[in-house]
Structures are given as structure tokens and as C-alpha cells.
Design a protein around this motif. Structure first.
Motif, PDB file in Angstrom:
ATOM      1  N   CYS A  21      92.949 -29.845  91.133  1.00 56.52           N
ATOM      2  CA  CYS A  21      91.965 -28.859  91.552  1.00 56.52           C
ATOM      3  C   CYS A  21      90.578 -29.485  91.530  1.00 56.52           C
ATOM      4  O   CYS A  21      90.399 -30.613  91.057  1.00 56.52           O
ATOM      5  CB  CYS A  21      92.002 -27.623  90.640  1.00 56.52           C
ATOM      6  N   GLU A  25      84.201 -26.916  90.507  1.00 58.60           N
ATOM      7  CA  GLU A  25      84.201 -25.533  91.000  1.00 58.60           C
ATOM      8  C   GLU A  25      84.734 -24.577  89.944  1.00 58.60           C
ATOM      9  O   GLU A  25      84.196 -23.474  89.773  1.00 58.60           O
ATOM     10  CB  GLU A  25      85.040 -25.429  92.279  1.00 58.60           C
ATOM     11  N   VAL A  26      85.781 -24.990  89.229  1.00 54.91           N
ATOM     12  CA  VAL A  26      86.331 -24.144  88.161  1.00 54.91           C
ATOM     13  C   VAL A  26      85.272 -23.925  87.078  1.00 54.91           C
ATOM     14  O   VAL A  26      85.099 -22.815  86.572  1.00 54.91           O
ATOM     15  CB  VAL A  26      87.603 -24.784  87.562  1.00 54.91           C
ATOM     16  N   MET A  28      81.975 -24.056  87.386  1.00 54.34           N
ATOM     17  CA  MET A  28      80.890 -23.198  87.858  1.00 54.34           C
ATOM     18  C   MET A  28      81.325 -21.741  87.973  1.00 54.34           C
ATOM     19  O   MET A  28      80.546 -20.829  87.648  1.00 54.34           O
ATOM     20  CB  MET A  28      80.358 -23.728  89.186  1.00 54.34           C
ATOM     21  N   LYS A  29      82.549 -21.485  88.418  1.00 48.26           N
ATOM     22  CA  LYS A  29      83.057 -20.113  88.479  1.00 48.26           C
ATOM     23  C   LYS A  29      83.137 -19.511  87.086  1.00 48.26           C
ATOM     24  O   LYS A  29      82.820 -18.338  86.874  1.00 48.26           O
ATOM     25  CB  LYS A  29      84.434 -20.091  89.152  1.00 48.26           C
ATOM     26  N   PHE A  30      83.558 -20.328  86.103  1.00 52.54           N
ATOM     27  CA  PHE A  30      83.638 -19.849  84.725  1.00 52.54           C
ATOM     28  C   PHE A  30      82.244 -19.497  84.208  1.00 52.54           C
ATOM     29  O   PHE A  30      82.055 -18.466  83.559  1.00 52.54           O
ATOM     30  CB  PHE A  30      84.288 -20.906  83.844  1.00 52.54           C
ATOM     31  N   CYS A  31      81.263 -20.361  84.497  1.00 50.65           N
ATOM     32  CA  CYS A  31      79.888 -20.097  84.058  1.00 50.65           C
ATOM     33  C   CYS A  31      79.386 -18.774  84.617  1.00 50.65           C
ATOM     34  O   CYS A  31      78.742 -17.979  83.916  1.00 50.65           O
ATOM     35  CB  CYS A  31      78.960 -21.227  84.493  1.00 50.65           C
ATOM     36  N   LYS A  32      79.675 -18.519  85.897  1.00 51.27           N
ATOM     37  CA  LYS A  32      79.231 -17.275  86.531  1.00 51.27           C
ATOM     38  C   LYS A  32      79.928 -16.066  85.933  1.00 51.27           C
ATOM     39  O   LYS A  32      79.290 -15.056  85.617  1.00 51.27           O
ATOM     40  CB  LYS A  32      79.505 -17.350  88.035  1.00 51.27           C
ATOM     41  N   LYS A  33      81.246 -16.186  85.716  1.00 52.38           N
ATOM     42  CA  LYS A  33      82.014 -15.072  85.181  1.00 52.38           C
ATOM     43  C   LYS A  33      81.596 -14.733  83.752  1.00 52.38           C
ATOM     44  O   LYS A  33      81.466 -13.565  83.385  1.00 52.38           O
ATOM     45  CB  LYS A  33      83.507 -15.410  85.213  1.00 52.38           C
ATOM     46  N   GLU A  34      81.377 -15.779  82.941  1.00 52.11           N
ATOM     47  CA  GLU A  34      81.063 -15.572  81.522  1.00 52.11           C
ATOM     48  C   GLU A  34      79.554 -15.518  81.270  1.00 52.11           C
ATOM     49  O   GLU A  34      79.134 -15.425  80.113  1.00 52.11           O
ATOM     50  CB  GLU A  34      81.671 -16.704  80.694  1.00 52.11           C
ATOM     51  N   LYS A 151      74.760 -27.150  93.112  1.00 54.85           N
ATOM     52  CA  LYS A 151      75.072 -25.736  93.289  1.00 54.85           C
ATOM     53  C   LYS A 151      74.317 -24.830  92.311  1.00 54.85           C
ATOM     54  O   LYS A 151      74.040 -23.670  92.635  1.00 54.85           O
ATOM     55  CB  LYS A 151      76.583 -25.519  93.099  1.00 54.85           C
TER      56      LYS A 151
END
Length: 241
Positions: A21, A25-26, A28-34, A151
Motif C-alpha cells: 500500500c 497515504e495511510v 495522512m488519512k489516520f492523522c485526519k481521522k484522529e 500534502k
């Protein structure tokens, strides 16, 4: 003068990486979610296991045929799967075994970049499956850090860590096997003498206090408050004798 305090924060509930993967990206998505608030100057310590998995570096042990040397070493270290021993030999890129160190309870190997690691960085993750280290963890650390900057606009350093045992001590610690943005060595001067510290390993070991070993499920921690000059050119090979 060194700073008086640093803070270390575990990334709890980070998604399990089980296949190739885009790890940046994983992250950054985690940072946004948490709502994780990365700041300029933070240091992300990332476990090599999720680096290897995100790179798809899985090895089906059923495809590995142990050589005569691997079987001989297995006789000396019977707890080690001979297929894993063959992978260790392969990782050193020296089929003669001259880049190995062996004792009744230990197999270590020198990688081509000069690092010496327990099992040459090979990790068994199932009955018939293993993962190996990427050839260039520094480059992967750079790609992750630069994508975060592109990003998210945050300039962070990356230290890729790996569990490592010692032939003279029980248990394991954590060391750096890749880095970006941070010089792996810290040099100070006192009484006319230059003192050198392997600061990347100190940071990796500090991260290990929260990351723990197999099954602890904390593959990333953030170290905040450590003062350093951002260095795009530093590599883990700079720390090797």
C-alpha cells in the motif's frame, strides 16, 4: 546546551498493514481521522515491519529451498527454521556465510549497506510466511516525509526502526535502519575532544519504550521537542563504520 525535555506519543489504533500500500497515504488519512496535529520538527519513528509490508516484501517460505549451509547452521541453531536461515543468508548477498555471526542462540548478518542486524532483518510472521527489509529504507523514509510535506505542509523527520538483539544480552532493543531529515550522528566537543553519539539509535530506542515488541500494535510514535537541523542528505549509512 541540549533541550531539557522531549515528548513521545504513541499512534494508538493505527490501521493494520497486511498488504502492499501507499503508507504515506495511510499515515495522512489516520492523522485526519484522529485529528493528529503534526508539527514542523516532529520526528516520526516507524516500525520496519509495516514498512516491509507496505512495500509488499512478503516471502512464501514454501518457495525457499535451504542450502547445505542453511541446514548446517540449523543444526547449530535448531530453533531457527532452515528456510528462515536461507533467507538470512540471501539478505547478506553472500552465499558463503562469511557475512554472518552465529552462536547457539543467535544469528546476525551484515547487510549490503553495512548495518548488522539480528537475523539480517528477516522476520517470520506466520507458519509459512516471512518479510524482509527493503534495500533502501532511507529512500522510503524520504518518500514518506516529502509526501507529508507536499500534502500537509508539515516538515517532519522520519526514523525507521527495527528490533535488534545483542549476542551478549537477553531481549531486544530498537535501532534505526533508515532515516530522512535528521543527521544520525550528534557531535559535541569538550576538553578539545570530539564526542559522537548515534542519535538515531537513541531516538529509536526511546520510541521502543512505547512501540514495544511483537504484538504490541504501536507501529508509529511521534517524538516532539527534540532539537535538530533538518538535513535532506543524511542517511543511515552515515552512521556505519
Amino acid at each position: 546546551m541540549f533541550q531539557n525535555t522531549i515528548s513521545i506519543y504513541p499512534w494508538l489504533n493505527f490501521p493494520q498493514i497486511s498488504k502492499k500500500c501507499d503508507l504515506a497515504e495511510v499515515i495522512m488519512k489516520f492523522c485526519k481521522k484522529e485529528c493528529a496535529n503534526l508539527k514542523d520538527g516532529d520526528i516520526l519513528c516507524i516500525a520496519s515491519k509495516i514498512i516491509s509490508k507496505s512495500q509488499g516484501l512478503f516471502v512464501d517460505l514454501n518457495t525457499i529451498k535451504p542450502s547445505g549451509l542453511a541446514l548446517k547452521i540449523h543444526h547449530e541453531v535448531p530453533r531457527k527454521d532452515p528456510r528462515i536461515i536461507q533467507l538470512i543468508i540471501n539478505q547478506t548477498e553472500d552465499l558463503s556465510g562469511k557475512r554472518l555471526q552465529i552462536s547457539p542462540n543467535f544469528i546476525g548478518g551484515w547487510l549490503t549497506n553495512g548495518l548488522f542486524l539480528t537475523s539480517a532483518g528477516v522476520d517470520k510472521i506466520g507458519e509459512d510466511m516471512a518479510i524482509v527489509l527493503p534495500n533502501n529504507c532511507d529512500e522510503i523514509a524520504k518518500q514518506i516525509a516529502e509526501k507529508i510535506y507536499e500534502k500537509m505542509g508539515k516538515r517532519v523527520a522520519i526514523v525507521i526502526t527495527d528490533s535488534d538483539g545483542r549476542i551478549d544480552k537477553k531481549g531486544a532493543t530498537q535501532i534505526a535502519v533508515g532515516l530522512y531529515g535528521l543527521n544520525g550522528l550528534r557531535k559535541t566537543q569538550s576538553n578539545g575532544k570530539i564526542n559522537v553519539e548515534t542519535i538515531c539509535d537513541m531516538l529509536a530506542a526511546s520510541a521502543g519504550l512505547l512501540m514495544g515488541q511483537r504484538g504490541n500494535m504501536v507501529p508509529i510514535v511521534t517524538i516532539c521537542g527534540f532539537e535538530y537541523e533538518f538535513d535532506r542528505d543524511a542517511t543511515v549509512e552515515d552512521t556505519v563504520n
